[in-house]
Design a protein around this motif. Structure first.
Motif, short mmCIF file in Angstrom:
data_model
loop_
_atom_site.label_atom_id
_atom_site.label_comp_id
_atom_site.label_asym_id
_atom_site.label_seq_id
_atom_site.Cartn_x
_atom_site.Cartn_y
_atom_site.Cartn_z
N ASP A 25 0.83 -1.21 0.00
CA ASP A 25 0.00 0.00 0.00
C ASP A 25 0.86 1.26 0.00
O ASP A 25 0.57 2.24 -0.70
N LEU A 26 1.95 1.24 0.78
CA LEU A 26 2.84 2.38 0.83
C LEU A 26 3.53 2.62 -0.51
O LEU A 26 3.61 3.76 -0.98
N GLU A 27 3.98 1.56 -1.16
CA GLU A 27 4.61 1.70 -2.48
C GLU A 27 3.62 2.23 -3.50
O GLU A 27 3.96 3.08 -4.34
N LEU A 28 2.40 1.75 -3.46
CA LEU A 28 1.37 2.23 -4.38
C LEU A 28 1.07 3.71 -4.15
O LEU A 28 0.91 4.49 -5.10
N GLN A 29 1.01 4.12 -2.90
CA GLN A 29 0.75 5.52 -2.58
C GLN A 29 1.90 6.41 -3.04
O GLN A 29 1.68 7.48 -3.60
N GLN A 30 3.13 5.96 -2.83
CA GLN A 30 4.29 6.75 -3.27
C GLN A 30 4.34 6.85 -4.79
O GLN A 30 4.65 7.91 -5.35
N ALA A 31 4.01 5.77 -5.47
CA ALA A 31 4.01 5.80 -6.92
C ALA A 31 2.95 6.75 -7.46
O ALA A 31 3.16 7.46 -8.44
N SER A 32 1.80 6.80 -6.81
CA SER A 32 0.75 7.70 -7.28
C SER A 32 1.12 9.17 -7.01
O SER A 32 0.75 10.06 -7.77
N LEU A 33 1.85 9.43 -5.93
CA LEU A 33 2.29 10.79 -5.63
C LEU A 33 3.36 11.27 -6.63
O LEU A 33 3.42 12.45 -6.97
N LEU A 34 4.20 10.35 -7.08
CA LEU A 34 5.26 10.71 -8.02
C LEU A 34 4.77 10.81 -9.44
O LEU A 34 5.51 11.23 -10.32
N GLY A 35 3.58 10.43 -9.70
CA GLY A 35 3.00 10.58 -11.01
C GLY A 35 3.19 9.36 -11.90
O GLY A 35 2.82 9.37 -13.05
N ALA A 36 3.72 8.29 -11.38
CA ALA A 36 3.88 7.07 -12.18
C ALA A 36 2.54 6.38 -12.29
O ALA A 36 1.73 6.43 -11.37
N PRO A 37 2.30 5.72 -13.39
CA PRO A 37 1.02 4.99 -13.50
C PRO A 37 1.00 3.83 -12.52
O PRO A 37 2.01 3.16 -12.32
N PRO A 38 -0.12 3.62 -11.86
CA PRO A 38 -0.18 2.53 -10.89
C PRO A 38 -0.04 1.17 -11.55
O PRO A 38 -0.57 0.93 -12.63
N ALA A 39 0.72 0.32 -10.89
CA ALA A 39 0.94 -1.02 -11.45
C ALA A 39 -0.28 -1.88 -11.08
O ALA A 39 -0.84 -1.78 -9.99
N LEU A 40 -0.67 -2.70 -12.01
CA LEU A 40 -1.80 -3.59 -11.75
C LEU A 40 -1.33 -4.75 -10.89
O LEU A 40 -0.27 -5.32 -11.11
N PRO A 41 -2.09 -5.10 -9.91
CA PRO A 41 -1.70 -6.20 -9.03
C PRO A 41 -1.80 -7.54 -9.72
O PRO A 41 -2.53 -7.81 -10.56
#
Length: 101
Positions: free
Chosen positions: A85-101
């Motif tokens: 969850d933390l990695e997903l939140q950081q990725a969304s803050l940096l503007g990277a497209p979210p990775a599909l689980p």
């Protein structure tokens, strides 16, 4: 006064001689049906005590096994989920497209 017993400052009359003919209660309690019932009840009580004792031992074994094996697994899975969850939140803050689980 010699015929009366003394106990604790109270005079007690002497006990009367037992009656020759037993009453209905003694006849019932000495019957074979009642003795078999008492024996069956005692057997049932001993089996119940053994069952409770063995159930308690099994519950102890199951509880300690759960604490030693399953609880650490649950904690580790929760940590892994929090990290994801933390990695997903950081990725969304940096503007990277979210990775599909």
């Amino acid at each position: 006064m010699a015929s009366q017993s003394r106990k604790g400052g109270v005079f007690l009359p002497e006990r009367r001689a037992a009656k020759a003919e037993p009453n209905i209660l003694t006849k019932l309690t000495q019957s074979p049906i009642v003795s078999r019932g008492k024996r069956s009840a005692c057997d049932a009580v001993s089996v119940t005590k053994k069952l409770i004792r063995s159930t308690g031992k099994a519950a102890w074994i199951a509880g300690t096994t759960f604490l030693i094996l399953v609880v650490p697994l649950i904690i580790e899975m929760d940590r892994e989920q929090q990290l994801n969850d933390l990695e997903l939140q950081q990725a969304s803050l940096l503007g990277a497209p979210p990775a599909l689980p």
